[in-house]
Design an enzyme around this catalytic site. Structure first.
Site, mmCIF file in Angstrom:
data_model
loop_
_atom_site.group_PDB
_atom_site.id
_atom_site.type_symbol
_atom_site.label_atom_id
_atom_site.label_comp_id
_atom_site.label_asym_id
_atom_site.label_seq_id
_atom_site.Cartn_x
_atom_site.Cartn_y
_atom_site.Cartn_z
ATOM 1 N N HIS A 82 0.846 -1.190 0.000
ATOM 2 C CA HIS A 82 0.000 0.000 0.000
ATOM 3 C C HIS A 82 0.884 1.243 0.000
ATOM 4 O O HIS A 82 1.827 1.336 0.771
ATOM 5 C CB HIS A 82 -0.889 0.017 1.248
ATOM 6 C CG HIS A 82 -1.830 1.184 1.270
ATOM 7 N ND1 HIS A 82 -3.092 1.112 0.725
ATOM 8 C CD2 HIS A 82 -1.681 2.439 1.734
ATOM 9 C CE1 HIS A 82 -3.679 2.285 0.868
ATOM 10 N NE2 HIS A 82 -2.853 3.110 1.471
ATOM 11 N N ASP A 161 -14.755 3.211 6.956
ATOM 12 C CA ASP A 161 -13.660 4.090 6.527
ATOM 13 C C ASP A 161 -14.103 4.951 5.354
ATOM 14 O O ASP A 161 -13.778 6.140 5.300
ATOM 15 C CB ASP A 161 -12.412 3.288 6.158
ATOM 16 C CG ASP A 161 -11.341 4.208 5.598
ATOM 17 O OD1 ASP A 161 -10.917 5.116 6.341
ATOM 18 O OD2 ASP A 161 -10.987 4.081 4.407
ATOM 19 N N ARG A 168 -13.936 13.309 6.839
ATOM 20 C CA ARG A 168 -12.658 13.940 7.223
ATOM 21 C C ARG A 168 -12.217 14.955 6.183
ATOM 22 O O ARG A 168 -11.675 16.012 6.505
ATOM 23 C CB ARG A 168 -11.578 12.867 7.394
ATOM 24 C CG ARG A 168 -11.725 12.087 8.691
ATOM 25 C CD ARG A 168 -10.872 10.841 8.670
ATOM 26 N NE ARG A 168 -9.470 11.137 8.509
ATOM 27 C CZ ARG A 168 -8.586 10.281 7.971
ATOM 28 N NH1 ARG A 168 -8.960 9.102 7.553
ATOM 29 N NH2 ARG A 168 -7.326 10.635 7.876
ATOM 30 N N SER A 183 -7.293 4.203 9.035
ATOM 31 C CA SER A 183 -7.952 4.202 7.723
ATOM 32 C C SER A 183 -7.219 3.247 6.773
ATOM 33 O O SER A 183 -7.833 2.380 6.135
ATOM 34 C CB SER A 183 -7.945 5.638 7.180
ATOM 35 O OG SER A 183 -8.243 5.674 5.818
ATOM 36 N N LYS A 187 -8.404 -1.066 5.767
ATOM 37 C CA LYS A 187 -8.644 -1.556 4.396
ATOM 38 C C LYS A 187 -7.735 -2.741 4.084
ATOM 39 O O LYS A 187 -8.137 -3.700 3.433
ATOM 40 C CB LYS A 187 -8.406 -0.421 3.390
ATOM 41 C CG LYS A 187 -9.531 0.598 3.409
ATOM 42 C CD LYS A 187 -9.319 1.719 2.429
ATOM 43 C CE LYS A 187 -8.230 2.655 2.884
ATOM 44 N NZ LYS A 187 -8.523 4.060 2.790
#
Ligand code: URA
Length: 437
Positions: A82, A161, A168, A183, A187
């Site tokens: 990620h 999320d 946010r 967050s 995921k």
């Protein structure tokens, strides 16, 4: 339990109990806790922070707010990566086939670009026919059959999320370490990978502007991953200047294909081999001192064409037109191509990644709002990097555009993007640190 009491306790700087966090997140996902209550709570978290235990609880509550994929029945070990988001970051397009070519399955759900940072799914959609949405069954089947799958995120993956992130964005509560860490990790946990390499970007074109901030975020995420039984490593990588030379969807696919042919920019190559090396390292047991060997193994897959073949296999399996990969001149092309040149002799001291990202969005390669359509053909090619010498009149940027007004606006973004110097500056490192725990 009442949402208002949970907000008040966080406002007063108290540590929330696990049950309070799961009550709040479940309530918000189901629409019982309102947006205005969630907004107040987010601001309280932003101002008062969260302990490590609260952050883990928040991550797990969000991860379990929807489907949690368990890929163990399909494959014994699945590794994921990620990136925290950047400019010219086409890493997944290269690293996934590299790792899969080494025999380690990769199953990844990626995002779209938002703001100045690009997204893997938009890049893949430059290739005609490529299906970014697969059913859960197709996702598993493909991972099992060919050891590589790259799709967009399913709607029911960490839905809390999805809702909180949108809130946010409009309540000035994005840049909070526990909120970012939970967050991202929620995921990753919901997507089912057993091991995760986090590519935490730091610099002018990243969320985290300083190494200290990036390190703190990386430590928090690695801590969460390891606590929930996912082997996790974070690499701190440079995002002061764009990664590689191409920024924009089809342009980045072309650069990724170049790299898969064992050509392409050196920084991108070094970056991708290191990420692949750490993914292999995690997947194969994380033995001390073994990463170098895995980097070499990955480099061999570039040299012998195995990574390129794996990429083509994936494109074909997901319905994409492989002719566009074999002959990248078939990818979408912009009608206008204009090259800017250097105003003086010297060295490149700074090449602001944020400006290049904004120019690319201005051309239409990215979105300002979630539902904006994008133009896959447009973008910017960067000809010089930090530390390079430069002569007056030499090419600095080539803009690919489909609209004259947007081209002129993009040029304005690039006006002060290069900072020149008379003395030779050091080139920027590709990585700053590796966080293992
Ligand atoms: N990326 C995410 O997925 N979430 C954040 O909060 C920040 C970056």
């Amino acid at each position: 339990m009442r949402a208002v009491d949970i907000i008040a306790r966080k406002r007063d700087g108290m540590e929330l109990a696990s049950e309070e966090i799961s009550f709040f997140i479940r309530g918000y996902t189901e629409g019982i806790v309102t947006d205005y209550q969630a907004a107040a709570w987010l601001m309280a978290v932003y101002l008062k922070g969260m302990s490590e235990r609260e952050t883990v609880d928040l991550t797990l509550a969000m991860a379990h707010s929807g489907d949690v994929l368990d890929l163990s029945d399909a494959l014994p070990m699945v590794v994921d990566k990620h990136s925290s988001g950047g400019v010219g970051d086409k890493t997944s397009l290269i690293v996934l086939p590299l790792v899969a070519a080494c025999g380690v399955p990769v199953a990844k759900m990626s995002g779209r670009g938002l703001g100045f940072s690009g997204g893997t799914i938009d890049k893949l959609e430059s290739i005609s026919g490529y299906r970014v949405q697969l059913s859960e069954d197709e996702f598993r089947q493909q991972a099992r059959k060919i050891g590589i799958v790259l799709t967009s995120q399913s709607a029911n993956l960490a839905p809390a999320d999805g809702k909180l992130y949108a809130l946010r964005d409009v309540t000035a509560t994005v840049p909070s370490l526990p909120l970012i860490a939970s967050s991202i990790m929620s995921k990753k946990i919901a997507a089912g990978a057993h091991a995760i390499v986090l590519d935490v970007k730091v610099g002018l074109g990243a969320f985290m502007q300083t190494i200290d901030e990036a390190k703190a975020l990386a430590r928090m995420m690695v801590g969460i991953g390891n606590r929930v039984g996912r082997r996790t490593v974070a690499l701190l990588s440079d995002m002061n200047q764009p990664l590689g030379n191409a920024v924009g969807n089809a342009l980045e696919v072309i650069e990724a294909v170049e790299l898969l042919h064992n050509r392409g920019p050196q920084d991108l190559r070094e970056h991708c081999l290191a990420v692949a090396g750490y993914m292999l390292w995690l997947a194969r047991g994380a033995k001390e001192g073994a990463v170098e060997g895995y980097v070499k193994e990955a480099a061999e897959k570039l040299r012998n064409g195995a990574a390129y073949d794996k990429f083509c296999t994936m494109i074909k399996a997901q319905g994409g037109d492989v002719r566009m990969i074999n002959d990248t001149s078939l990818l979408p092309k912009a009608q206008m191509v204009e090259t800017l040149t250097a105003s003086r002799n010297g060295y490149v001291r700074q090449l602001n990644a944020l400006h290049v990202g904004m120019a690319s969005v201005e051309l239409g390669a990215g979105r300002s709002r979630k539902d904006d359509a994008i133009d896959h053909a447009v973008g910017v090619i960067v000809h010089k990097k930090v530390g390079d010498t430069i002569m007056e009149g030499e090419p600095t940027f080539t803009l690919h555009a489909n609209n004259r007004g947007r081209l002129e606006a993009a040029k304005r973004h690039l006006q002060n993007t290069i900072v020149y110097s008379d003395q030779a500056p050091l080139p920027l490192p590709v990585f700053y640190d590796v966080i293992l725990e």
